[in-house]
Design a protein around this motif. Structure first.
Motif, PDB file in Angstrom:
ATOM      1  N   GLY A  67      17.582   9.446 -11.779  1.00  0.00           N
ATOM      2  CA  GLY A  67      16.715   8.832 -12.770  1.00  0.00           C
ATOM      3  C   GLY A  67      17.006   7.370 -13.020  1.00  0.00           C
ATOM      4  N   ARG A  68      17.949   6.817 -12.274  1.00  0.00           N
ATOM      5  CA  ARG A  68      18.271   5.405 -12.437  1.00  0.00           C
ATOM      6  C   ARG A  68      17.115   4.520 -11.990  1.00  0.00           C
ATOM      7  NH1 ARG A  68      23.952   2.717 -10.287  1.00  0.00           N
ATOM      8  NH2 ARG A  68      23.828   0.787 -11.512  1.00  0.00           N
ATOM      9  N   LEU A  69      16.376   4.992 -10.985  1.00  0.00           N
ATOM     10  CA  LEU A  69      15.155   4.334 -10.521  1.00  0.00           C
ATOM     11  C   LEU A  69      14.049   5.381 -10.425  1.00  0.00           C
ATOM     12  CD1 LEU A  69      16.525   2.118  -7.581  1.00  0.00           C
ATOM     13  CD2 LEU A  69      15.979   1.355  -9.903  1.00  0.00           C
ATOM     14  N   ILE A  70      12.809   4.913 -10.499  1.00  0.00           N
ATOM     15  CA  ILE A  70      11.676   5.810 -10.293  1.00  0.00           C
ATOM     16  C   ILE A  70      10.934   5.371  -9.034  1.00  0.00           C
ATOM     17  CG2 ILE A  70      11.395   6.439 -12.721  1.00  0.00           C
ATOM     18  CD1 ILE A  70       9.170   4.358 -12.911  1.00  0.00           C
ATOM     19  N   CYS A  71      10.369   6.356  -8.339  1.00  0.00           N
ATOM     20  CA  CYS A  71       9.665   6.094  -7.085  1.00  0.00           C
ATOM     21  C   CYS A  71       8.166   6.048  -7.352  1.00  0.00           C
ATOM     22  CB  CYS A  71      10.010   7.167  -6.062  1.00  0.00           C
ATOM     23  SG  CYS A  71       9.164   6.969  -4.488  1.00  0.00           S
ATOM     24  N   TRP A  72       7.506   4.965  -6.942  1.00  0.00           N
ATOM     25  CA  TRP A  72       6.077   4.833  -7.110  1.00  0.00           C
ATOM     26  C   TRP A  72       5.306   5.402  -5.919  1.00  0.00           C
ATOM     27  CZ3 TRP A  72       5.485  -0.872  -9.223  1.00  0.00           C
ATOM     28  CH2 TRP A  72       5.997  -0.921 -10.531  1.00  0.00           C
ATOM     29  N   THR A  98       0.852  -1.181   0.000  1.00  0.00           N
ATOM     30  CA  THR A  98       0.000   0.000   0.000  1.00  0.00           C
ATOM     31  C   THR A  98       0.890   1.234   0.000  1.00  0.00           C
ATOM     32  OG1 THR A  98      -1.721  -1.167   1.235  1.00  0.00           O
ATOM     33  CG2 THR A  98      -1.817   1.238   1.214  1.00  0.00           C
ATOM     34  N   VAL A  99       0.738   2.055  -1.012  1.00  0.00           N
ATOM     35  CA  VAL A  99       1.599   3.229  -1.152  1.00  0.00           C
ATOM     36  C   VAL A  99       0.740   4.479  -1.288  1.00  0.00           C
ATOM     37  CG1 VAL A  99       3.433   1.892  -2.249  1.00  0.00           C
ATOM     38  CG2 VAL A  99       1.749   3.043  -3.675  1.00  0.00           C
ATOM     39  N   GLY A 100       1.339   5.602  -0.862  1.00  0.00           N
ATOM     40  CA  GLY A 100       0.697   6.887  -1.047  1.00  0.00           C
ATOM     41  C   GLY A 100       1.396   7.641  -2.161  1.00  0.00           C
ATOM     42  N   ALA A 101       0.703   7.948  -3.213  1.00  0.00           N
ATOM     43  CA  ALA A 101       1.258   8.668  -4.351  1.00  0.00           C
ATOM     44  C   ALA A 101       0.530   9.992  -4.517  1.00  0.00           C
ATOM     45  CB  ALA A 101       1.165   7.816  -5.618  1.00  0.00           C
ATOM     46  N   ALA A 102       0.876  10.727  -5.587  1.00  0.00           N
ATOM     47  CA  ALA A 102       0.274  12.046  -5.816  1.00  0.00           C
ATOM     48  C   ALA A 102      -1.236  11.940  -6.031  1.00  0.00           C
ATOM     49  CB  ALA A 102       0.941  12.699  -7.018  1.00  0.00           C
ATOM     50  N   GLY A 162      -3.225   9.780  -4.622  1.00  0.00           N
ATOM     51  CA  GLY A 162      -3.879   9.117  -3.504  1.00  0.00           C
ATOM     52  C   GLY A 162      -3.262   7.778  -3.168  1.00  0.00           C
ATOM     53  N   GLU A 163      -3.838   7.114  -2.177  1.00  0.00           N
ATOM     54  CA  GLU A 163      -3.319   5.836  -1.712  1.00  0.00           C
ATOM     55  C   GLU A 163      -3.860   4.696  -2.567  1.00  0.00           C
ATOM     56  OE1 GLU A 163      -4.301   3.694   2.297  1.00  0.00           O
ATOM     57  OE2 GLU A 163      -2.703   5.146   2.708  1.00  0.00           O
ATOM     58  N   ARG A 164      -2.979   3.743  -2.858  1.00  0.00           N
ATOM     59  CA  ARG A 164      -3.414   2.579  -3.637  1.00  0.00           C
ATOM     60  C   ARG A 164      -2.608   1.360  -3.227  1.00  0.00           C
ATOM     61  NH1 ARG A 164      -1.625   2.808  -9.848  1.00  0.00           N
ATOM     62  NH2 ARG A 164      -2.386   0.675  -9.616  1.00  0.00           N
ATOM     63  N   THR A 165      -3.164   0.182  -3.512  1.00  0.00           N
ATOM     64  CA  THR A 165      -2.487  -1.081  -3.226  1.00  0.00           C
ATOM     65  C   THR A 165      -1.984  -1.688  -4.521  1.00  0.00           C
ATOM     66  OG1 THR A 165      -3.847  -1.503  -1.269  1.00  0.00           O
ATOM     67  CG2 THR A 165      -2.733  -3.387  -2.257  1.00  0.00           C
ATOM     68  N   ILE A 166      -0.718  -2.079  -4.526  1.00  0.00           N
ATOM     69  CA  ILE A 166      -0.094  -2.689  -5.697  1.00  0.00           C
ATOM     70  C   ILE A 166       0.031  -4.183  -5.448  1.00  0.00           C
ATOM     71  CG2 ILE A 166       1.963  -2.724  -7.153  1.00  0.00           C
ATOM     72  CD1 ILE A 166       2.553   0.131  -6.144  1.00  0.00           C
TER      73      ILE A 166
END
Length: 297
Positions: A241-246, A192-196, A198-202
């Motif tokens: 930019g080597r990795l992106i943050c979800w 479960t992550v909080g992104a721009a 809103g919160e979602r489950t991956i």
């Protein structure tokens, strides 16, 4: 309790017999034997099993020796420091630290500490378990969010949080299951992550299970899948930019604590190392720990 009798007991226990202790201290064997007997009578405990040819600590005697030896050493060091007008940072310092912090920061911290205090003999062991400081003879332990313990005191000196990261060619999917690199053999169904937005489950499908966070980071860098990692370990990869943050993992804030026993005097060695931690991480931010990674020599 008679501290002199306790000191004589530790002397005998350290040398393994009254005769050897008497020769080392240049004191009468009979005096040492009498004072140990008086201590046993005062405690109503048998501290030694006395054979014809050898002397062995009982279980109670061994426990008393392990605790009393360290305390008497600290009392002696404190008295010497007060008498000399200052506490010199010298002697042996034993520290236990978790694996990731040891791999990323303790090498440089240890080198700086002995550079500042050349009379120090520093020993650092890497261990994720909560060691018994008294039994195992540690002066300081560093742990992640330790459970409350009345025998220990300390302070948090560094804060971090978990983020979900992936390679730049693996954008956050709208749905479905994501290939993931996870730690150990624990079952993982999703994050479960909080992104721009809103919160979602991956939902995740573990394709690799690795025991080290550094191994996981390296696998994600190679495109093996997404992973949940400390921000301090990947902040530079995100910035480049080597990795992106979800997004940040919900409820994943963590703190690193420096702990020491409440029953011990805070000696100059521990105090000096705590000062180094404060100076190295003045804000206690993940980016400060990240600065220890891949830092040019």
């Amino acid at each position: 309790m008679d501290l002199l009798a306790l000191a004589d007991f530790t002397l005998v226990a350290r040398h393994g017999g009254f005769g050897k202790a008497a020769r080392a201290a240049r004191r009468p064997k009979a005096t040492l034997s009498r004072r140990v007997s008086e201590l046993e009578a005062a405690l109503d405990l048998r501290l030694f099993d006395r054979g014809r040819r050898d002397l062995k600590l009982t279980e109670e005697g061994r426990a008393l020796f392990e605790r009393a030896g360290a305390l008497l050493t600290e009392l002696e060091e404190t008295a010497v420091a007060i008498a000399s007008g200052s506490e010199r940072v010298r002697g042996r310092l034993r520290i236990s630290a978790p694996h990731l912090f040891s791999q990323t920061a303790m090498g440089r911290l240890a080198a700086e500490f002995v550079r500042r205090h050349p009379e120090i003999r520093l020993e650092v062991t890497s261990d994720d378990r909560m060691v018994d400081m008294i039994e195992e003879g540690y002066d300081l332990v560093i742990r992640v969010d330790p459970a409350a313990d009345e025998a220990l005191v300390g302070r948090p000196f560094l804060h971090d949080r978990l983020v979900v990261v992936a390679g730049p060619d693996m954008p956050l999917p709208a749905g479905g299951t994501v290939p993931a690199v996870v730690r150990g053999g624990n079952p993982v169904r999703g994050w479960t992550v909080g992104a721009a937005d809103g919160e979602r489950t991956i939902a995740v499908d573990p394709v690799l299970r690795l025991s080290s966070l550094i191994m996981i980071r390296d696998a994600v860098r190679r495109g093996a899948g997404a992973a949940r990692l400390p921000l301090s370990l990947v902040s530079r990869d995100i910035a480049s930019g080597r990795l992106i943050c979800w997004g940040n993992v919900t409820g994943s804030e963590i703190s690193l604590w420096a702990l020491y026993p409440t029953r011990r005097l805070l000696n100059a060695r521990v105090s000096a190392f705590l000062d180094l931690l404060r100076q190295s991480f003045p804000q206690g931010a993940p980016e400060e720990l990240a600065a220890f990674l891949d830092e040019p020599e």
